[in-house]
Design a protein around this motif. Sequence first.
Motif, PDB file in Angstrom:
ATOM      1  N   LYS A   1       0.833  -1.018   0.012  1.00 27.03           N
ATOM      2  CA  LYS A   1      -0.022  -0.014   0.143  1.00 27.03           C
ATOM      3  C   LYS A   1       0.834   1.325  -0.035  1.00 27.03           C
ATOM      4  CE  LYS A   1      -3.597  -2.464   0.570  1.00 27.03           C
ATOM      5  NZ  LYS A   1      -4.162  -3.267  -0.650  1.00 27.03           N
ATOM      6  N   GLN A   2       1.772   1.303  -0.904  1.00 26.16           N
ATOM      7  CA  GLN A   2       2.740   2.528  -1.137  1.00 26.16           C
ATOM      8  C   GLN A   2       2.415   3.219  -2.229  1.00 26.16           C
ATOM      9  OE1 GLN A   2       6.489   0.435  -0.646  1.00 26.16           O
ATOM     10  NE2 GLN A   2       6.324  -0.432  -2.212  1.00 26.16           N
ATOM     11  N   PRO A   3       2.760   4.597  -2.497  1.00 22.47           N
ATOM     12  CA  PRO A   3       2.754   4.970  -3.864  1.00 22.47           C
ATOM     13  C   PRO A   3       3.451   4.238  -4.952  1.00 22.47           C
ATOM     14  CG  PRO A   3       3.339   6.913  -2.241  1.00 22.47           C
ATOM     15  CD  PRO A   3       3.402   5.433  -1.542  1.00 22.47           C
ATOM     16  N   LEU A   4       3.057   4.194  -6.163  1.00 20.85           N
ATOM     17  CA  LEU A   4       3.433   3.556  -7.384  1.00 20.85           C
ATOM     18  C   LEU A   4       4.724   4.488  -7.586  1.00 20.85           C
ATOM     19  CD1 LEU A   4       0.630   2.478  -9.253  1.00 20.85           C
ATOM     20  CD2 LEU A   4       1.980   1.108  -7.812  1.00 20.85           C
ATOM     21  N   LYS A   5       5.778   3.733  -7.975  1.00 19.61           N
ATOM     22  CA  LYS A   5       6.897   4.345  -8.344  1.00 19.61           C
ATOM     23  C   LYS A   5       6.776   4.441 -10.112  1.00 19.61           C
ATOM     24  CE  LYS A   5       9.939   3.103  -4.948  1.00 19.61           C
ATOM     25  NZ  LYS A   5      11.117   2.373  -4.421  1.00 19.61           N
ATOM     26  N   ALA A   6       7.624   5.234 -10.650  1.00 26.94           N
ATOM     27  CA  ALA A   6       7.706   5.523 -12.254  1.00 26.94           C
ATOM     28  C   ALA A   6       7.712   3.807 -12.725  1.00 26.94           C
ATOM     29  CB  ALA A   6       8.804   6.087 -12.756  1.00 26.94           C
ATOM     30  N   ASN A   7       7.056   3.616 -13.781  1.00 28.16           N
ATOM     31  CA  ASN A   7       6.946   2.307 -14.389  1.00 28.16           C
ATOM     32  C   ASN A   7       6.543   1.225 -13.698  1.00 28.16           C
ATOM     33  OD1 ASN A   7       7.817   3.475 -16.790  1.00 28.16           O
ATOM     34  ND2 ASN A   7      10.109   3.389 -15.982  1.00 28.16           N
ATOM     35  N   GLN A   8       5.651   1.513 -12.736  1.00 27.55           N
ATOM     36  CA  GLN A   8       4.984   0.327 -11.983  1.00 27.55           C
ATOM     37  C   GLN A   8       3.456   0.560 -12.156  1.00 27.55           C
ATOM     38  OE1 GLN A   8       6.081   0.879  -7.694  1.00 27.55           O
ATOM     39  NE2 GLN A   8       8.067  -0.328  -8.031  1.00 27.55           N
ATOM     40  N   THR A   9       2.713  -0.844 -12.022  1.00 26.38           N
ATOM     41  CA  THR A   9       1.380  -0.905 -11.891  1.00 26.38           C
ATOM     42  C   THR A   9       0.838  -2.319 -10.970  1.00 26.38           C
ATOM     43  OG1 THR A   9      -0.462  -0.810 -13.217  1.00 26.38           O
ATOM     44  CG2 THR A   9       1.055  -2.402 -13.846  1.00 26.38           C
ATOM     45  N   VAL A  10      -0.219  -2.278 -10.812  1.00 26.72           N
ATOM     46  CA  VAL A  10      -0.645  -3.289 -10.019  1.00 26.72           C
ATOM     47  C   VAL A  10      -1.796  -4.222 -10.870  1.00 26.72           C
ATOM     48  CG1 VAL A  10      -2.500  -4.099  -8.021  1.00 26.72           C
ATOM     49  CG2 VAL A  10      -0.748  -2.222  -7.760  1.00 26.72           C
ATOM     50  N   ILE A  11      -1.392  -5.575 -10.905  1.00 24.02           N
ATOM     51  CA  ILE A  11      -2.107  -6.510 -11.760  1.00 24.02           C
ATOM     52  C   ILE A  11      -3.041  -7.132 -10.806  1.00 24.02           C
ATOM     53  CG2 ILE A  11      -1.846  -8.549 -13.364  1.00 24.02           C
ATOM     54  CD1 ILE A  11      -0.874  -6.007 -14.507  1.00 24.02           C
ATOM     55  N   VAL A  12      -4.084  -7.454 -11.435  1.00 24.04           N
ATOM     56  CA  VAL A  12      -5.183  -8.016 -10.345  1.00 24.04           C
ATOM     57  C   VAL A  12      -5.860  -9.160 -11.442  1.00 24.04           C
ATOM     58  CG1 VAL A  12      -7.532  -8.057  -9.133  1.00 24.04           C
ATOM     59  CG2 VAL A  12      -5.769  -6.127  -8.774  1.00 24.04           C
ATOM     60  N   GLY A  13      -6.045 -10.249 -10.866  1.00 28.93           N
ATOM     61  CA  GLY A  13      -6.615 -11.474 -11.777  1.00 28.93           C
ATOM     62  C   GLY A  13      -6.459 -12.729 -10.958  1.00 28.93           C
ATOM     63  N   ARG A  14      -6.809 -13.765 -12.234  1.00 28.92           N
ATOM     64  CA  ARG A  14      -6.722 -15.106 -11.569  1.00 28.92           C
ATOM     65  C   ARG A  14      -5.506 -15.761 -12.180  1.00 28.92           C
ATOM     66  NH1 ARG A  14     -10.783 -17.944  -9.320  1.00 28.92           N
ATOM     67  NH2 ARG A  14     -12.122 -16.455  -9.974  1.00 28.92           N
ATOM     68  N   ILE A  15      -4.983 -16.640 -11.511  1.00 26.59           N
ATOM     69  CA  ILE A  15      -3.672 -17.375 -12.219  1.00 26.59           C
ATOM     70  C   ILE A  15      -4.180 -18.559 -12.972  1.00 26.59           C
ATOM     71  CG2 ILE A  15      -1.709 -19.004 -11.697  1.00 26.59           C
ATOM     72  CD1 ILE A  15      -1.124 -17.393  -9.160  1.00 26.59           C
ATOM     73  N   ASP A  16      -3.649 -18.697 -14.209  1.00 27.77           N
ATOM     74  CA  ASP A  16      -4.215 -19.510 -15.219  1.00 27.77           C
ATOM     75  C   ASP A  16      -3.140 -20.694 -15.397  1.00 27.77           C
ATOM     76  OD1 ASP A  16      -5.735 -20.378 -17.385  1.00 27.77           O
ATOM     77  OD2 ASP A  16      -4.289 -19.678 -18.650  1.00 27.77           O
ATOM     78  N   ASN A  17      -1.947 -20.253 -15.267  1.00 31.13           N
ATOM     79  CA  ASN A  17      -0.809 -21.405 -15.633  1.00 31.13           C
ATOM     80  C   ASN A  17       0.377 -20.736 -14.993  1.00 31.13           C
ATOM     81  OD1 ASN A  17       0.163 -23.688 -16.851  1.00 31.13           O
ATOM     82  ND2 ASN A  17       0.923 -22.421 -18.494  1.00 31.13           N
ATOM     83  N   VAL A  18       1.314 -21.636 -14.685  1.00 29.14           N
ATOM     84  CA  VAL A  18       2.678 -21.353 -13.978  1.00 29.14           C
ATOM     85  C   VAL A  18       3.587 -22.168 -14.576  1.00 29.14           C
ATOM     86  CG1 VAL A  18       3.899 -21.146 -12.014  1.00 29.14           C
ATOM     87  CG2 VAL A  18       1.560 -20.666 -11.736  1.00 29.14           C
ATOM     88  N   ARG A  19       4.685 -21.516 -15.149  1.00 35.80           N
ATOM     89  CA  ARG A  19       5.834 -22.323 -15.662  1.00 35.80           C
ATOM     90  C   ARG A  19       6.960 -21.984 -15.025  1.00 35.80           C
ATOM     91  NH1 ARG A  19       9.382 -21.258 -20.457  1.00 35.80           N
ATOM     92  NH2 ARG A  19       8.685 -19.129 -20.668  1.00 35.80           N
ATOM     93  N   ASN A  20       7.919 -22.948 -14.955  1.00 34.14           N
ATOM     94  CA  ASN A  20       9.134 -22.819 -13.886  1.00 34.14           C
ATOM     95  C   ASN A  20      10.188 -23.250 -14.861  1.00 34.14           C
ATOM     96  OD1 ASN A  20      11.074 -22.941 -11.937  1.00 34.14           O
ATOM     97  ND2 ASN A  20      10.028 -24.306 -10.504  1.00 34.14           N
ATOM     98  N   PHE A  21      11.309 -22.206 -14.759  1.00 30.45           N
ATOM     99  CA  PHE A  21      12.544 -22.535 -15.601  1.00 30.45           C
ATOM    100  C   PHE A  21      13.656 -22.071 -14.780  1.00 30.45           C
ATOM    101  CE2 PHE A  21      10.099 -19.027 -17.427  1.00 30.45           C
ATOM    102  CZ  PHE A  21      11.084 -18.053 -17.474  1.00 30.45           C
ATOM    103  N   GLU A  22      14.900 -22.116 -15.247  1.00 32.81           N
ATOM    104  CA  GLU A  22      16.086 -21.434 -14.984  1.00 32.81           C
ATOM    105  C   GLU A  22      16.745 -20.210 -15.640  1.00 32.81           C
ATOM    106  OE1 GLU A  22      19.467 -23.317 -13.132  1.00 32.81           O
ATOM    107  OE2 GLU A  22      18.225 -24.748 -11.943  1.00 32.81           O
ATOM    108  N   VAL A  23      17.058 -19.341 -15.303  1.00 37.47           N
ATOM    109  CA  VAL A  23      17.691 -18.161 -16.061  1.00 37.47           C
ATOM    110  C   VAL A  23      19.034 -17.721 -15.269  1.00 37.47           C
ATOM    111  CG1 VAL A  23      17.584 -15.591 -17.045  1.00 37.47           C
ATOM    112  CG2 VAL A  23      15.582 -17.343 -17.044  1.00 37.47           C
ATOM    113  N   SER A  24      20.046 -18.087 -15.853  1.00 45.19           N
ATOM    114  CA  SER A  24      21.528 -17.782 -15.597  1.00 45.19           C
ATOM    115  C   SER A  24      21.625 -18.337 -13.899  1.00 45.19           C
ATOM    116  CB  SER A  24      21.664 -16.071 -15.330  1.00 45.19           C
ATOM    117  OG  SER A  24      21.584 -15.449 -16.464  1.00 45.19           O
ATOM    118  N   GLY A  25      20.991 -19.535 -13.816  1.00 48.03           N
ATOM    119  CA  GLY A  25      21.174 -20.379 -12.459  1.00 48.03           C
ATOM    120  C   GLY A  25      20.283 -19.952 -11.629  1.00 48.03           C
TER     121      GLY A  25
END
Length: 99
Positions: free
Chosen positions: A6-30
């Motif tokens: 509950k803090q003021p949004l900084k530049a280039n931030q937003t809040v996403i609200v919704g329902r999770i449809d799918n989750v994918r897990n992988f590695e990036v640079s370890g």
Amino acid sequence: MSDAPKQPLKANQTVIVGRIDNVRNFEVSGKNTFETRVIQAAADEYSSPSAVALMSHHRLGGSGDLVQVLVSVAGFRDSYKDKQGGTVQTARNTLRVVE
């Protein structure tokens, strides 16, 4: 539903609200990385719901869970050739969870 801070949004931030449809897990640079697809509510009964992909290093939940997440909006320039051989300039957007 998880709550975004509950803090003021900084530049280039937003809040996403919704329902999770799918989750994918992988590695990036370890690093363990999650791509969570979230379906957002449609604006009205005649519109289709939108889907966004959220990148994070922690699991946000499972399929069917409701979420409210603070994200940082980023992206990069991109271009491609159309059918007539012309160059189309566009942008690819990414949403990263503020952790």
